[in-house]
Design a protein around this motif. Structure first.
Motif, mmCIF file in Angstrom:
data_model
loop_
_atom_site.group_PDB
_atom_site.id
_atom_site.type_symbol
_atom_site.label_atom_id
_atom_site.label_comp_id
_atom_site.label_asym_id
_atom_site.label_seq_id
_atom_site.Cartn_x
_atom_site.Cartn_y
_atom_site.Cartn_z
ATOM 1 N N LYS A 1 0.829 -1.205 0.000
ATOM 2 C CA LYS A 1 0.000 0.000 0.000
ATOM 3 C C LYS A 1 0.863 1.255 0.000
ATOM 4 O O LYS A 1 0.514 2.270 -0.619
ATOM 5 N N ARG A 2 1.984 1.183 0.693
ATOM 6 C CA ARG A 2 2.895 2.328 0.716
ATOM 7 C C ARG A 2 3.403 2.635 -0.686
ATOM 8 O O ARG A 2 3.426 3.792 -1.112
ATOM 9 N N LYS A 3 3.784 1.611 -1.408
ATOM 10 C CA LYS A 3 4.260 1.796 -2.777
ATOM 11 C C LYS A 3 3.147 2.323 -3.677
ATOM 12 O O LYS A 3 3.392 3.158 -4.562
ATOM 13 N N GLN A 4 1.914 1.838 -3.462
ATOM 14 C CA GLN A 4 0.798 2.282 -4.290
ATOM 15 C C GLN A 4 0.541 3.776 -4.112
ATOM 16 O O GLN A 4 0.356 4.515 -5.090
ATOM 17 N N MET A 5 0.509 4.241 -2.862
ATOM 18 C CA MET A 5 0.258 5.663 -2.620
ATOM 19 C C MET A 5 1.388 6.526 -3.142
ATOM 20 O O MET A 5 1.164 7.588 -3.734
ATOM 21 N N ARG A 6 2.615 6.073 -2.931
ATOM 22 C CA ARG A 6 3.750 6.842 -3.430
ATOM 23 C C ARG A 6 3.704 6.937 -4.954
ATOM 24 O O ARG A 6 3.963 8.003 -5.523
ATOM 25 N N LYS A 7 3.310 5.851 -5.597
ATOM 26 C CA LYS A 7 3.217 5.847 -7.058
ATOM 27 C C LYS A 7 2.129 6.804 -7.532
ATOM 28 O O LYS A 7 2.314 7.530 -8.528
ATOM 29 N N GLU A 8 0.978 6.830 -6.830
ATOM 30 C CA GLU A 8 -0.096 7.740 -7.217
ATOM 31 C C GLU A 8 0.358 9.192 -7.141
ATOM 32 O O GLU A 8 0.076 9.999 -8.037
#
Length: 372
Positions: free
Chosen positions: A183-190
Motif C-alpha cells: 500500500k505504501r508503494k501504491q500511494m507513493r506511485k499515485e
C-alpha cells in the motif's frame, strides 16, 4: 414549554445562537447556516424551507434545533427514498417532513443546541399539529443519541463513513511508514504520477481569495454536478457570503498545471478537525482527484496538527488510503403506525448489516499488522 419557530435565521442573534454551540464545528455556526439561507441555496422553491425550532424564555434563547421542512429527500445523505416510495404506493403522504440537520453536509455533530431536552420532547407534538409525516435528525452526536434513545417513538438508523486519523505523524512519509509495503508503494506511485503531470498545489485561507478566485471555485464545484447532469445544491452567492462571514474557517487548495488553475478542493476547519467538502476540476487528469482531495488534505492536517480528517460521505476507495470506517447515526420519528412498524423491522436488519460491514471494512485498511 413555549415552542417558537422561525423561517429565517436572520431573526436570531448570531451571538445568541453561537453561544449555544457545545463544540467548535463550523457547520453549526450562525454564519454557515445563515449563508445557506441568504444565498438562496435554501428556499421552498428548492424544497428546503427553514423551520428552526427554538426554546425562548424571558426573551433569552435557551435551546435551538436547526430544522427544515422538506418536500423531497435530496441533499440529506441519509437515504429514505425507499420509505417515500412505499408511502406513495400505499397512498400515504410522506412529504412534507421535518428534517433536523445541516443541509448538504453529512457531518456528525450536535443537533440539539443548548439545554434542549424539552425542545426534543416537543417535536412529536409539533409534527402532529403541523400534519407532517415524520421528523428526522441526521448525523447526531453521542450526547443527542443518549437523549433520543430514551424518548418513545424514535427509530435509530446506522450508517458508515470513512475518517482519517492523524496519530502524531511528523509528515506524510511518517504516515506512509505505518502502512504495509504494498500500500505504501501504491500511494507513493499515485503521488508521483500526479507530480509527473506537472501539477503544483497552493493552500489558501478564505480571507485571501478574490471574487475571481471564488468564481473559479464555484465553476469547479458546479462542474462535478454538470457531468452527472444535475443542478448544484449551492449557489455562487453562498461562497462569497461564507467568505465574508467566517473566512477563518475556510481552506482551499488549488491544483495548477503550468501555472494555470485546473482543480480545487474546498474544506473547512474547526476544533481539532479538518473537513473536506467540495471538489471539482475543469478537465480530467489521472489521479488528480486522489491527490487534491485526500493526500493534500492529509499533508495539511499533519502540518497544522489537526487530529481528524472527515472527507465526507461514501467512498470505499478511502479505505485503501487509510480512512477508517466510522459508524454514524440518525433518528426517525414516523407518524403512520404501519410505516413505523415496517421501517422498524427494516432498520433492525440494516443495523446488523452496517455493523458487520464496518468490521469487514477494517480488513481493507492499509496499515501494517505486523513488523515487516
Amino acid at each position: 414549554m413555549p415552542l417558537h419557530v422561525t423561517q429565517s435565521l436572520g431573526e436570531v442573534s448570531a451571538s445568541d445562537w453561537d453561544a449555544l454551540l457545545p463544540i467548535d464545528q463550523p457547520f453549526l455556526r450562525h454564519a454557515f447556516l445563515s449563508a445557506l439561507e441568504d444565498s438562496g441555496s435554501l428556499s421552498k422553491q428548492s424544497g428546503w424551507r427553514p423551520e428552526h425550532l427554538l426554546h425562548i424564555e424571558d426573551g433569552r434563547l435557551i435551546a435551538a434545533m436547526p430544522a427544515y421542512r422538506k418536500w423531497h429527500s435530496y441533499g440529506e445523505y441519509i437515504f429514505d427514498h425507499g420509505w417515500a416510495d412505499a408511502c406513495r404506493r400505499a397512498g400515504i403522504d410522506y412529504y412534507p417532513k421535518l428534517l433536523c440537520a445541516v443541509p448538504f453536509s453529512p457531518v456528525s455533530g450536535p443537533r440539539l443546541l443548548g439545554d434542549g431536552l424539552a425542545l426534543l420532547q416537543a417535536v412529536p407534538g409539533y409534527v402532529e399539529v403541523e400534519a407532517l409525516s415524520s421528523a428526522h435528525i441526521n448525523f447526531t452526536d453521542p450526547a443527542l443519541d443518549a437523549l433520543v434513545a430514551q424518548e418513545p417513538g424514535w427509530l435509530e438508523r446506522l450508517g458508515c463513513q470513512y475518517h482519517w486519523h492523524n496519530r502524531g505523524y511528523r509528515d506524510f512519509q511518517d504516515f506512509l511508514d505505518s502502512l504495509s509495503s504494498r500500500k505504501r508503494k501504491q500511494m507513493r506511485k499515485e503521488r508521483e504520477q500526479v507530480a509527473a503531470q506537472g501539477f503544483e498545489f497552493e493552500w489558501r485561507e478564505g480571507r485571501s481569495l478574490a471574487e475571481t478566485e471564488w468564481d473559479f471555485v464555484y465553476a469547479c464545484y458546479a462542474n462535478t454536478y454538470a457531468v452527472r447532469r444535475q443542478a448544484p445544491y449551492l449557489t455562487r452567492a453562498f461562497f462569497s457570503l461564507l467568505a465574508e462571514r467566517m473566512p477563518e474557517a475556510i481552506r482551499v487548495v488549488f491544483a495548477r498545471q503550468a501555472g494555470r488553475p485546473v482543480a480545487m478542493a474546498f474544506s473547512l476547519v474547526g476544533g481539532d478537525s479538518f473537513y473536506g467538502r467540495y471538489w471539482g476540476c475543469l478537465a480530467e487528469f489521472d489521479r488528480l482527484h486522489f491527490e487534491t482531495c485526500f493526500y493534500q488534505g492529509m499533508d495539511y492536517a499533519i502540518a497544522q496538527g489537526y487530529q481528524r480528517f472527515d472527507a465526507g460521505a461514501q467512498g470505499e476507495h478511502k479505505l485503501i488510503r487509510g480512512f477508517e470506517p466510522v459508524i454514524t447515526r440518525s433518528w426517525h420519528y414516523l407518524s403512520h403506525p404501519g410505516l413505523k412498524d415496517a421501517v422498524a423491522d427494516f432498520l433492525q436488519e440494516e443495523r446488523a448489516g452496517v455493523r458487520a460491514y464496518a468490521e469487514q471494512a477494517r480488513a481493507a485498511l492499509p496499515y501494517r499488522q505486523t513488523a515487516e
